[in-house]
Design an enzyme around this catalytic site. Structure first.
Site, PDB file in Angstrom:
ATOM      1  N   HIS A  33      10.503  56.448  27.676  1.00 56.23           N
ATOM      2  CA  HIS A  33       9.119  55.942  27.673  1.00 56.23           C
ATOM      3  C   HIS A  33       9.022  54.673  26.836  1.00 56.23           C
ATOM      4  O   HIS A  33       8.170  54.532  25.970  1.00 56.23           O
ATOM      5  CB  HIS A  33       8.155  57.032  27.180  1.00 56.23           C
ATOM      6  CG  HIS A  33       8.137  58.225  28.096  1.00 56.23           C
ATOM      7  ND1 HIS A  33       7.091  58.501  28.948  1.00 56.23           N
ATOM      8  CD2 HIS A  33       9.076  59.165  28.346  1.00 56.23           C
ATOM      9  CE1 HIS A  33       7.377  59.581  29.665  1.00 56.23           C
ATOM     10  NE2 HIS A  33       8.583  60.008  29.308  1.00 56.23           N
TER      11      HIS A  33
ATOM     12  N   HIS B  98       6.472  51.476  31.382  1.00 52.44           N
ATOM     13  CA  HIS B  98       7.221  52.591  31.948  1.00 52.44           C
ATOM     14  C   HIS B  98       6.322  53.516  32.754  1.00 52.44           C
ATOM     15  O   HIS B  98       5.099  53.468  32.647  1.00 52.44           O
ATOM     16  CB  HIS B  98       7.926  53.381  30.841  1.00 52.44           C
ATOM     17  CG  HIS B  98       6.966  54.124  29.961  1.00 52.44           C
ATOM     18  ND1 HIS B  98       6.316  53.541  28.895  1.00 52.44           N
ATOM     19  CD2 HIS B  98       6.524  55.403  29.995  1.00 52.44           C
ATOM     20  CE1 HIS B  98       5.529  54.419  28.316  1.00 52.44           C
ATOM     21  NE2 HIS B  98       5.619  55.577  28.969  1.00 52.44           N
TER      22      HIS B  98
ATOM     23  N   ASP C  99       5.332  57.469  33.715  1.00 54.10           N
ATOM     24  CA  ASP C  99       5.376  58.892  33.362  1.00 54.10           C
ATOM     25  C   ASP C  99       5.442  59.688  34.663  1.00 54.10           C
ATOM     26  O   ASP C  99       4.548  59.563  35.515  1.00 54.10           O
ATOM     27  CB  ASP C  99       4.087  59.319  32.650  1.00 54.10           C
ATOM     28  CG  ASP C  99       4.034  58.893  31.185  1.00 54.10           C
ATOM     29  OD1 ASP C  99       4.935  58.164  30.731  1.00 54.10           O
ATOM     30  OD2 ASP C  99       3.079  59.309  30.515  1.00 54.10           O
TER      31      ASP C  99
ATOM     32  N   HIS D 172       6.920  64.947  32.675  1.00 49.93           N
ATOM     33  CA  HIS D 172       6.666  64.534  31.286  1.00 49.93           C
ATOM     34  C   HIS D 172       5.711  65.504  30.589  1.00 49.93           C
ATOM     35  O   HIS D 172       5.833  65.761  29.398  1.00 49.93           O
ATOM     36  CB  HIS D 172       6.078  63.124  31.292  1.00 49.93           C
ATOM     37  CG  HIS D 172       5.670  62.606  29.947  1.00 49.93           C
ATOM     38  ND1 HIS D 172       6.519  62.606  28.850  1.00 49.93           N
ATOM     39  CD2 HIS D 172       4.506  62.061  29.500  1.00 49.93           C
ATOM     40  CE1 HIS D 172       5.890  62.090  27.810  1.00 49.93           C
ATOM     41  NE2 HIS D 172       4.664  61.758  28.176  1.00 49.93           N
TER      42      HIS D 172
ATOM     43  N   HIS E  38      -2.859  63.147  30.435  1.00 49.83           N
ATOM     44  CA  HIS E  38      -1.573  63.348  31.106  1.00 49.83           C
ATOM     45  C   HIS E  38      -1.678  64.435  32.186  1.00 49.83           C
ATOM     46  O   HIS E  38      -1.314  64.219  33.339  1.00 49.83           O
ATOM     47  CB  HIS E  38      -0.495  63.779  30.093  1.00 49.83           C
ATOM     48  CG  HIS E  38       0.128  62.629  29.365  1.00 49.83           C
ATOM     49  ND1 HIS E  38       0.201  62.562  27.988  1.00 49.83           N
ATOM     50  CD2 HIS E  38       0.734  61.509  29.821  1.00 49.83           C
ATOM     51  CE1 HIS E  38       0.812  61.440  27.629  1.00 49.83           C
ATOM     52  NE2 HIS E  38       1.140  60.782  28.715  1.00 49.83           N
TER      53      HIS E  38
ATOM     54  N   GLU F 181       2.376  53.205  31.906  1.00 48.52           N
ATOM     55  CA  GLU F 181       1.940  52.908  30.540  1.00 48.52           C
ATOM     56  C   GLU F 181       2.634  51.638  30.046  1.00 48.52           C
ATOM     57  O   GLU F 181       3.664  51.232  30.578  1.00 48.52           O
ATOM     58  CB  GLU F 181       2.273  54.083  29.613  1.00 48.52           C
ATOM     59  CG  GLU F 181       1.470  55.338  29.964  1.00 48.52           C
ATOM     60  CD  GLU F 181       1.902  56.584  29.210  1.00 48.52           C
ATOM     61  OE1 GLU F 181       1.056  57.466  29.007  1.00 48.52           O
ATOM     62  OE2 GLU F 181       3.091  56.684  28.833  1.00 48.52           O
TER      63      GLU F 181
HETATM   64 ZN   LIG Z   1       4.981  57.710  28.819  1.00 49.65          ZN
END
Ligand SMILES: [Zn+2]
Length: 211
Positions: free
Chosen positions: A48, A52, A54, A58, A162, A174
């Site tokens: 991360h 990047h 997710d 994650h 998330h 992100e």
């Molecule tokens: Zn992340």
């Protein structure tokens, strides 16, 4: 044909800030033999780091790894929504509702994070609220991006930013740098490195401005 490319990814080097507790990014020369015209670098980084993606794995136990997310989620029309003049500490459901987001859109959230420098990590970054994440999940967004190293408030026990998205297989991007991007429609190209069985990976992300 003229095509304007806007790079919205962070630069990666030994000064790149990482989220507290993550593996520091370290780049060094592993091997240099000038007479063989060879130089190789060693790169150590967390999954991360910098700009990047997710993957569901994650934040959701047993959910899909990065390589199970179709690339279609990451390539195609997208909208940048500008909340950088808002004073609050999060992007809320009400703020999103004011933007008439359609079902199945890719959305990138520009906040006042993009008006600060990305040269250091700061705790009080603007994040997506839990209600906001549930709202975007209800719209089946194809991808949700934000200009912070985490979409979630640091230390918060509200994990919905998330989980609401990732449990619906909506990937999160992100660490975007949206400093030079205004609100509007673009083409997004954000391709995470092709690691298998992993929770996320760095990506090069660009926007192409529609004519
Ligand atoms: Zn992340």
């Amino acid at each position: 044909m003229y095509m304007k490319i806007i790079d919205i990814s962070l630069s990666l080097n030994n000064q790149t800030p990482v989220y507290p507790g993550n593996v520091p990014l370290a780049v060094s020369i592993h091997h240099a033999i000038p007479e063989h015209a060879t130089q190789l670098s060693s790169i150590t980084m967390g999954s991360h780091t910098g700009t990047h993606v997710d993957a569901p794995a994650h934040a959701v136990v047993g959910a899909s790894a990065l390589d199970k997310i179709p690339l279609e989620n990451f390539v195609g029309p997208c909208r940048v929504l500008d909340f950088s003049l808002e004073v609050g500490d999060s992007v809320t459901k009400e703020m999103l509702q004011s933007k008439n987001i359609k079902r199945g859109e890719r959305v990138l959230l520009k906040t006042k994070n993009s008006l600060r420098s990305f040269k250091e990590f700061y705790d009080d970054y603007v994040y997506l609220s839990g209600d906001g994440a549930e709202y975007l999940a209800s719209l089946s967004s194809l991808a949700v991006g934000i200009d912070a190293l985490s979409i979630k408030q640091r230390g918060s026990s509200d994990h919905r930013p998330h989980t609401a998205l990732l449990s619906k297989n909506i990937p999160i991007i992100e660490g975007l740098n949206l400093t030079s991007v205004s609100e509007g429609e673009y083409q997004l190209f954000c391709l995470p490195l092709n690691f298998t069985g992993i929770d996320g990976a760095p990506a090069r992300a660009i926007l192409i401005q529609n004519e």
